[in-house]
Scaffold this motif. Structure first.
Motif, short mmCIF file in Angstrom:
data_model
loop_
_atom_site.label_atom_id
_atom_site.label_comp_id
_atom_site.label_asym_id
_atom_site.label_seq_id
_atom_site.Cartn_x
_atom_site.Cartn_y
_atom_site.Cartn_z
N GLN A 108 -9.95 -1.30 11.84
CA GLN A 108 -11.09 -0.52 12.16
C GLN A 108 -10.56 0.14 13.45
O GLN A 108 -9.93 -0.23 14.28
N GLU A 109 -10.66 1.70 13.49
CA GLU A 109 -10.45 2.15 14.65
C GLU A 109 -11.36 2.02 15.93
O GLU A 109 -12.56 1.68 15.60
N ASP B 137 -9.55 10.50 16.85
CA ASP B 137 -9.76 10.19 15.30
C ASP B 137 -8.25 9.96 14.70
O ASP B 137 -7.37 11.00 14.95
N LEU B 138 -8.09 8.94 13.99
CA LEU B 138 -6.77 8.69 13.61
C LEU B 138 -6.25 9.75 12.54
O LEU B 138 -5.18 10.17 12.52
N GLU C 225 -5.12 13.52 21.56
CA GLU C 225 -4.53 13.31 20.22
C GLU C 225 -2.98 13.67 20.08
O GLU C 225 -2.22 13.29 19.18
N HIS D 79 -5.22 4.23 21.27
CA HIS D 79 -6.03 4.35 20.00
C HIS D 79 -5.19 4.01 19.10
O HIS D 79 -5.70 3.20 17.98
N VAL D 80 -4.06 4.89 18.81
CA VAL D 80 -3.14 4.51 17.37
C VAL D 80 -2.83 3.01 17.56
O VAL D 80 -2.71 2.30 16.25
N LYS E 50 -4.06 0.14 18.87
CA LYS E 50 -5.26 -0.84 18.35
C LYS E 50 -5.75 -0.50 17.16
O LYS E 50 -6.43 -1.20 16.60
N SER E 51 -5.67 0.71 16.34
CA SER E 51 -6.02 1.14 15.27
C SER E 51 -5.14 0.53 14.08
O SER E 51 -5.54 -0.10 13.23
N VAL F 31 -9.42 0.79 24.57
CA VAL F 31 -7.94 0.67 24.11
C VAL F 31 -6.88 -0.15 24.95
O VAL F 31 -5.97 -0.51 24.21
#
Length: 332
Positions: A2-3, A9-10, A158, A196-197, A199-200, A256
């Motif tokens: 899960q993001e 946004d991935l 991003e 973010h990336v 941890k996703s 994150v």
């Protein structure tokens, strides 16, 4: 997996690569064994400086400029300590956009000269980066043009996040598994994007952000879980010398990052010396923050494999040699 609940946004991050000039993508990633005796841990470098603007910032400005061109917007203004301004000027020039950059009169001269050389209009203010931000916002309102705000504009985060896609690319033969990453913390675009990336897609990687003791606002904000501002900054790491964190960016960071630490100026300078002596890299102070963090807490990193993002190399040559010094290099 899960993001994290952030503004990022991935899927958009993956799609972003198609809008970024390939010269800014797939930057070198390699283990630098020569650093390891001094640091006591395995260290890999993600080198974001071998490009026309000598920093990671163009990953984000390529997205910004692509959107401006697609929307028919022909002009934009930003505040910059220097690297964002160079990157936005470069990305805008390729798309025939008009860019104004507001910077402190005390910013690194090399950065200011490159902004002008890339065709942007440069306006200097008699104050720090926060005053430049205020002036940029006023121009945007007055002229009705796009205000580009580093770290607040999601494109800047991003774009930076594409670095982490490369860190996790299984096709990258030179990328052995790592369990920690050290990220320079300024406005927060690099840390929130890369974090973010990671941890996703690989949440076991520990994300540690690093700021100078002389510019601690976002680190204090992280630990207190609220915006904490400072009246002044005092650091040679001009690229991360902000005083007023942006609330949405702090919210993203809290989702994150595992930790944020502060380092002394002496450790930053030693980190710059080590990167020159053992990796052949001339870096600006912000890019040495990761090495400085290891130097200040070797026990924490001992036995770990750490990636550090070398995020910029725009230095004033005279200032660089005052900090690093030939004698210091020989003695490293």
């Amino acid at each position: 997996m899960q993001e994290p609940r952030t503004r990022l946004d991935l899927a958009r991050i993956r799609a972003a690569r198609s809008f970024i000039d390939p010269m800014f993508l797939n930057t070198p990633l390699y283990r630098c064994e020569a650093l390891e005796p001094d640091l006591g841990c395995a260290v890999s470098i993600k080198l974001e400086t071998a490009n026309p603007v000598r920093s990671f910032k163009a990953r984000g400005t390529e997205l910004v400029a692509s959107q401006l061109a697609a929307n028919g917007t022909r002009a934009a203004v930003c505040a910059s300590a220097g690297n964002l301004g160079q990157a936005l000027a470069w990305s805008a020039r390729a798309r025939s956009l008009d860019v104004t950059v507001i910077a402190s009169r005390h910013a690194t001269r090399t950065k200011l000269d490159r902004i002008r050389a890339l065709g942007a209009k440069l306006e200097l203010v008699d104050g720090d980066h926060e005053l430049a931000r205020e002036r940029a916002a006023a121009i945007a309102r007055q002229d009705g043009i796009r205000l580009v705000e580093d770290s607040l504009d999601i494109e800047t985060c991003e774009g930076a996040a594409t670095i982490a896609l490369e860190l996790l690319d299984p096709a990258e033969a030179s990328a052995p598994p790592f369990d920690m990453i050290l990220i320079a913390l300024g406005g927060g675009a690099l840390a929130t994007g890369v974090g973010h990336v990671l941890k996703s897609l690989n949440p076991t990687v520990e994300v540690i952000c690093v700021q100078p003791l002389g510019a601690p606002a976002l680190t204090h904000s992280f630990h207190q879980r609220r915006v904490v501002t400072t009246a002044t900054t005092n650091t040679i790491a001009d690229g991360v010398a902000g005083r007023i964190p942006i609330p949405p960016v702090l919210n993203d960071l809290l989702e994150v990052a595992d930790d944020a630490v502060l380092v002394h100026e002496s450790s930053i300078i030693t980190g710059m010396r080590l990167l020159l002596a053992h990796a052949g890299l001339v870096v600006e102070p912000s890019a040495a923050l990761g090495i400085a963090a290891i130097l200040e807490n070797r026990e924490r990193f001992a036995g770990r494999h750490v990636v550090t993002v070398v995020c910029g190399s725009n230095v004033d040559v005279d200032a660089y040699w005052r900090w690093v010094g030939a004698a210091g290099v020989r003695g490293s």
